[in-house]
Motif scaffolding. Structure first.
Motif, mmCIF file in Angstrom:
data_model
loop_
_atom_site.group_PDB
_atom_site.id
_atom_site.type_symbol
_atom_site.label_atom_id
_atom_site.label_comp_id
_atom_site.label_asym_id
_atom_site.label_seq_id
_atom_site.Cartn_x
_atom_site.Cartn_y
_atom_site.Cartn_z
ATOM 1 N N GLY A 155 0.823 -1.214 0.000
ATOM 2 C CA GLY A 155 0.000 0.000 0.000
ATOM 3 C C GLY A 155 0.850 1.253 0.000
ATOM 4 N N PHE A 156 0.197 2.395 0.132
ATOM 5 C CA PHE A 156 0.912 3.665 0.062
ATOM 6 C C PHE A 156 1.675 3.935 1.348
ATOM 7 C CE2 PHE A 156 -2.755 4.918 -2.812
ATOM 8 C CZ PHE A 156 -2.008 4.805 -3.970
ATOM 9 N N HIS A 157 2.894 4.467 1.176
ATOM 10 C CA HIS A 157 3.608 5.039 2.300
ATOM 11 C C HIS A 157 3.242 6.507 2.443
ATOM 12 C CE1 HIS A 157 6.967 7.210 4.190
ATOM 13 N NE2 HIS A 157 7.136 6.124 4.910
ATOM 14 N N SER A 158 3.270 7.228 1.317
ATOM 15 C CA SER A 158 3.075 8.678 1.352
ATOM 16 C C SER A 158 2.943 9.192 -0.066
ATOM 17 C CB SER A 158 4.279 9.354 2.028
ATOM 18 O OG SER A 158 5.482 8.978 1.368
ATOM 19 N N ALA A 159 2.803 10.502 -0.180
ATOM 20 C CA ALA A 159 2.835 11.159 -1.483
ATOM 21 C C ALA A 159 3.574 12.477 -1.304
ATOM 22 C CB ALA A 159 1.421 11.409 -1.995
ATOM 23 N N THR A 160 4.146 12.972 -2.403
ATOM 24 C CA THR A 160 4.832 14.265 -2.360
ATOM 25 C C THR A 160 4.057 15.277 -3.190
ATOM 26 O OG1 THR A 160 6.994 13.216 -2.111
ATOM 27 C CG2 THR A 160 6.977 15.492 -2.916
ATOM 28 N N LEU A 161 3.759 16.419 -2.584
ATOM 29 C CA LEU A 161 3.093 17.521 -3.282
ATOM 30 C C LEU A 161 4.126 18.605 -3.556
ATOM 31 C CD1 LEU A 161 0.670 15.975 -2.100
ATOM 32 C CD2 LEU A 161 -0.371 18.170 -1.519
ATOM 33 N N SER A 162 4.221 19.054 -4.811
ATOM 34 C CA SER A 162 5.132 20.150 -5.169
ATOM 35 C C SER A 162 4.321 21.434 -5.274
ATOM 36 C CB SER A 162 5.824 19.862 -6.506
ATOM 37 O OG SER A 162 6.693 18.762 -6.368
ATOM 38 N N LEU A 163 4.806 22.459 -4.583
ATOM 39 C CA LEU A 163 4.018 23.690 -4.454
ATOM 40 C C LEU A 163 4.935 24.899 -4.534
ATOM 41 C CD1 LEU A 163 2.327 22.096 -1.429
ATOM 42 C CD2 LEU A 163 1.050 22.702 -3.498
ATOM 43 N N SER A 164 4.414 25.986 -5.074
ATOM 44 C CA SER A 164 5.219 27.215 -5.073
ATOM 45 C C SER A 164 5.136 27.902 -3.709
ATOM 46 C CB SER A 164 4.761 28.160 -6.190
ATOM 47 O OG SER A 164 3.398 28.477 -6.023
ATOM 48 N N ASP A 165 4.084 27.631 -2.943
ATOM 49 C CA ASP A 165 3.940 28.198 -1.604
ATOM 50 C C ASP A 165 3.450 27.096 -0.668
ATOM 51 O OD1 ASP A 165 3.389 29.562 0.707
ATOM 52 O OD2 ASP A 165 1.776 30.795 -0.141
ATOM 53 N N GLY A 166 4.393 26.309 -0.148
ATOM 54 C CA GLY A 166 4.024 25.184 0.701
ATOM 55 C C GLY A 166 3.325 25.616 1.977
ATOM 56 N N GLU A 167 3.634 26.829 2.417
ATOM 57 C CA GLU A 167 3.053 27.350 3.665
ATOM 58 C C GLU A 167 1.526 27.384 3.589
ATOM 59 O OE1 GLU A 167 3.507 28.097 7.299
ATOM 60 O OE2 GLU A 167 5.383 28.445 6.215
ATOM 61 N N ALA A 168 1.005 27.898 2.487
ATOM 62 C CA ALA A 168 -0.446 28.051 2.344
ATOM 63 C C ALA A 168 -1.135 26.685 2.316
ATOM 64 C CB ALA A 168 -0.762 28.821 1.062
ATOM 65 N N THR A 169 -0.522 25.727 1.614
ATOM 66 C CA THR A 169 -1.107 24.389 1.540
ATOM 67 C C THR A 169 -1.055 23.698 2.897
ATOM 68 O OG1 THR A 169 -0.534 24.200 -0.785
ATOM 69 C CG2 THR A 169 -0.900 22.138 0.397
ATOM 70 N N ALA A 170 0.070 23.834 3.590
ATOM 71 C CA ALA A 170 0.191 23.214 4.917
ATOM 72 C C ALA A 170 -0.868 23.777 5.859
ATOM 73 C CB ALA A 170 1.594 23.452 5.473
ATOM 74 N N ALA A 171 -1.061 25.091 5.816
ATOM 75 C CA ALA A 171 -2.063 25.712 6.693
ATOM 76 C C ALA A 171 -3.458 25.190 6.357
ATOM 77 C CB ALA A 171 -2.000 27.241 6.542
ATOM 78 N N PHE A 172 -3.750 25.059 5.074
ATOM 79 C CA PHE A 172 -5.060 24.569 4.628
ATOM 80 C C PHE A 172 -5.296 23.132 5.117
ATOM 81 C CE2 PHE A 172 -7.836 22.442 1.593
ATOM 82 C CZ PHE A 172 -8.833 23.373 1.343
ATOM 83 N N MET A 173 -4.288 22.284 4.964
ATOM 84 C CA MET A 173 -4.455 20.879 5.338
ATOM 85 C C MET A 173 -4.591 20.710 6.847
ATOM 86 S SD MET A 173 -1.788 19.217 2.584
ATOM 87 C CE MET A 173 -2.037 17.497 3.039
ATOM 88 N N ARG A 174 -3.892 21.564 7.598
ATOM 89 C CA ARG A 174 -3.990 21.482 9.063
ATOM 90 C C ARG A 174 -5.329 22.024 9.535
ATOM 91 N NH1 ARG A 174 1.705 24.020 10.874
ATOM 92 N NH2 ARG A 174 1.000 23.469 12.969
ATOM 93 N N ARG A 175 -5.732 23.133 8.943
ATOM 94 C CA ARG A 175 -6.945 23.810 9.410
ATOM 95 C C ARG A 175 -8.211 23.039 9.046
ATOM 96 N NH1 ARG A 175 -10.689 25.668 11.369
ATOM 97 N NH2 ARG A 175 -11.565 27.770 11.408
ATOM 98 N N ILE A 259 -16.334 13.934 -2.648
ATOM 99 C CA ILE A 259 -16.423 15.387 -2.808
ATOM 100 C C ILE A 259 -15.035 15.871 -3.236
ATOM 101 C CG2 ILE A 259 -18.305 15.694 -1.132
ATOM 102 C CD1 ILE A 259 -16.201 16.714 0.885
ATOM 103 N N TYR A 260 -15.005 17.011 -3.891
ATOM 104 C CA TYR A 260 -13.747 17.534 -4.432
ATOM 105 C C TYR A 260 -13.538 18.965 -3.951
ATOM 106 C CZ TYR A 260 -14.186 13.522 -7.492
ATOM 107 O OH TYR A 260 -14.312 12.241 -7.963
ATOM 108 N N LEU A 261 -12.291 19.296 -3.671
ATOM 109 C CA LEU A 261 -11.949 20.671 -3.321
ATOM 110 C C LEU A 261 -10.533 20.950 -3.804
ATOM 111 C CD1 LEU A 261 -11.135 20.841 0.489
ATOM 112 C CD2 LEU A 261 -12.107 18.786 -0.514
ATOM 113 N N ARG A 262 -10.250 22.201 -4.108
ATOM 114 C CA ARG A 262 -8.909 22.536 -4.595
ATOM 115 C C ARG A 262 -8.191 23.315 -3.504
ATOM 116 N NH1 ARG A 262 -6.857 21.562 -9.665
ATOM 117 N NH2 ARG A 262 -8.889 21.341 -10.637
ATOM 118 N N GLU A 263 -7.026 22.802 -3.091
ATOM 119 C CA GLU A 263 -6.266 23.490 -2.038
ATOM 120 C C GLU A 263 -5.590 24.721 -2.647
ATOM 121 O OE1 GLU A 263 -2.813 23.620 -1.681
ATOM 122 O OE2 GLU A 263 -2.467 22.568 -3.581
ATOM 123 N N PRO A 264 -5.120 25.658 -1.824
ATOM 124 C CA PRO A 264 -4.647 26.937 -2.369
ATOM 125 C C PRO A 264 -3.463 26.823 -3.332
ATOM 126 C CG PRO A 264 -4.468 26.903 0.048
ATOM 127 C CD PRO A 264 -5.142 25.643 -0.360
ATOM 128 N N GLY A 265 -2.697 25.734 -3.260
ATOM 129 C CA GLY A 265 -1.567 25.557 -4.170
ATOM 130 C C GLY A 265 -1.956 24.973 -5.511
#
Ligand code: ZN
Length: 317
Positions: A155-175, A259-265
């Motif tokens: 099964g999956f261990h993890s995935a890597t997301l490439s972002l120009s602003d990782g801060e915004a995505t991290a905040a979104f995923m935590r919040r 359901i689908y949503l687009r994170e800020p990145g």
């Protein structure tokens, strides 16, 4: 927020030739084809699902096969999932290096990531794949495929997301989704959600904003997170909307509700139910042996079948 997500449900990428995709994922990596269907939003193309023996959430990698002549290759970049990592036992590193080499697949020298060895390679369309060798509890049931049981991907261990602003995505995923920050090293920010085991990590890396990633064979289309059932999904959707976070209404994907949503990145997120699973329209022992269609496409079956390229299926040999 009281509702959160529980690890990776599935990851969906774009493939070119569907036969080459099947041969690689079942024949080389030893995953099981657990569902053969079409893209419900584009019934002229296959949707291929791979996973463990039952296609349990946390093991499922799926592909839309864009085999038409006009399909330009995808390009990895900002706003995308750029690597999909499977887990295998620590003693399997040499086995997988040798197996991939035997099949003509180049591997990068193993690297250390948060204390675990990682072997990186690409699928035939260029999709970034990794195997992380670790004692993480197995999410999958043993497979009857070509890989000896001691070395089978779990099964999956993890995935890597490439972002120009990782801060915004991290905040979104935590919040909004309940992730916690569990590590930061070598330019990688690791977020983790609880699941049945020790937690599923997701790594965020910062990349230049341009050129952006581009959809096509070899690129990931979206990543789906787990929610137990329709009730928990509904609670999450209500909470997101109450706080002004845009999310789609619930879609019936036959094997789960989404359901689908687009994170800020820019990465497309899905939240998918664990239920009802892949045995809802064919018995477990016969998963992936014939084309399955949802009821609303069944009356177009002959047109759909004629438009799709024929396939040699591993389970039917
Ligand atoms: Zn999906």
């Amino acid at each position: 927020m009281t509702e959160k997500v529980y690890g990776i449900h599935h990851i969906t990428a774009i493939a070119g030739d569907p036969q080459r995709n099947i041969d690689f994922y079942t024949g080389v990596l030893g995953l099981r084809l657990v569902k053969l269907t079409v893209n419900f939003d584009d019934p002229g193309t296959y949707h291929l699902y791979y996973g463990d023996e039952q296609g349990r959430p946390g093991t499922v990698l799926t592909f839309f096969a864009w085999s038409g002549a006009g399909a330009l290759p995808g390009r990895a970049g900002a706003g995308q999932v750029t690597a999909v990592a499977f887990t295998a036992p620590p003693a399997s590193l040499a086995y997988w290096q040798e197996r991939l080499h035997e099949h003509g697949i180049n591997t990068a020298p193993p690297v250390d990531r948060f204390g675990e060895p990682v072997l990186a390679f690409r699928d035939p369309d260029g999709l970034g794949l990794e195997i992380v060798f670790t004692e993480t509890p197995a999410r999958s049931s043993p497979s009857a495929g070509p890989i000896p049981v001691d070395h089978v991907l779990r099964g999956f261990h993890s995935a890597t997301l490439s972002l120009s602003d990782g801060e915004a995505t991290a905040a979104f995923m935590r919040r909004w989704l309940g992730f916690t920050l569990t590590g930061e090293r070598d330019g990688r920010r690791r977020l983790t959600t609880e699941d049945d085991g020790s937690g599923t990590p997701v790594d965020l890396v910062t990349v230049p904003p341009a050129p952006n990633g581009c959809m096509g064979p070899g690129a990931v289309h979206h990543i789906a997170w787990r929610t137990p059932d329709e009730e928990s999904q509904h609670r999450l959707l209500v909470e997101l909307r109450r706080h002004g976070v845009e999310a789609s209404s619930v879609r019936d994907r036959t094997y789960f509700r989404s359901i689908y949503l687009r994170e800020p990145g820019g990465v497309l997120f899905e939240v998918a139910t664990d239920t009802p699973g892949f045995a809802v329209d064919e018995p477990l022992e016969r998963l992936g042996r014939e084309l399955r269609l949802p009821p609303w496409l069944e009356r177009q079956r002959s047109d759909i079948e004629q438009a799709l390229p024929p396939l040699r299926l591993p389970n039917n040999e």
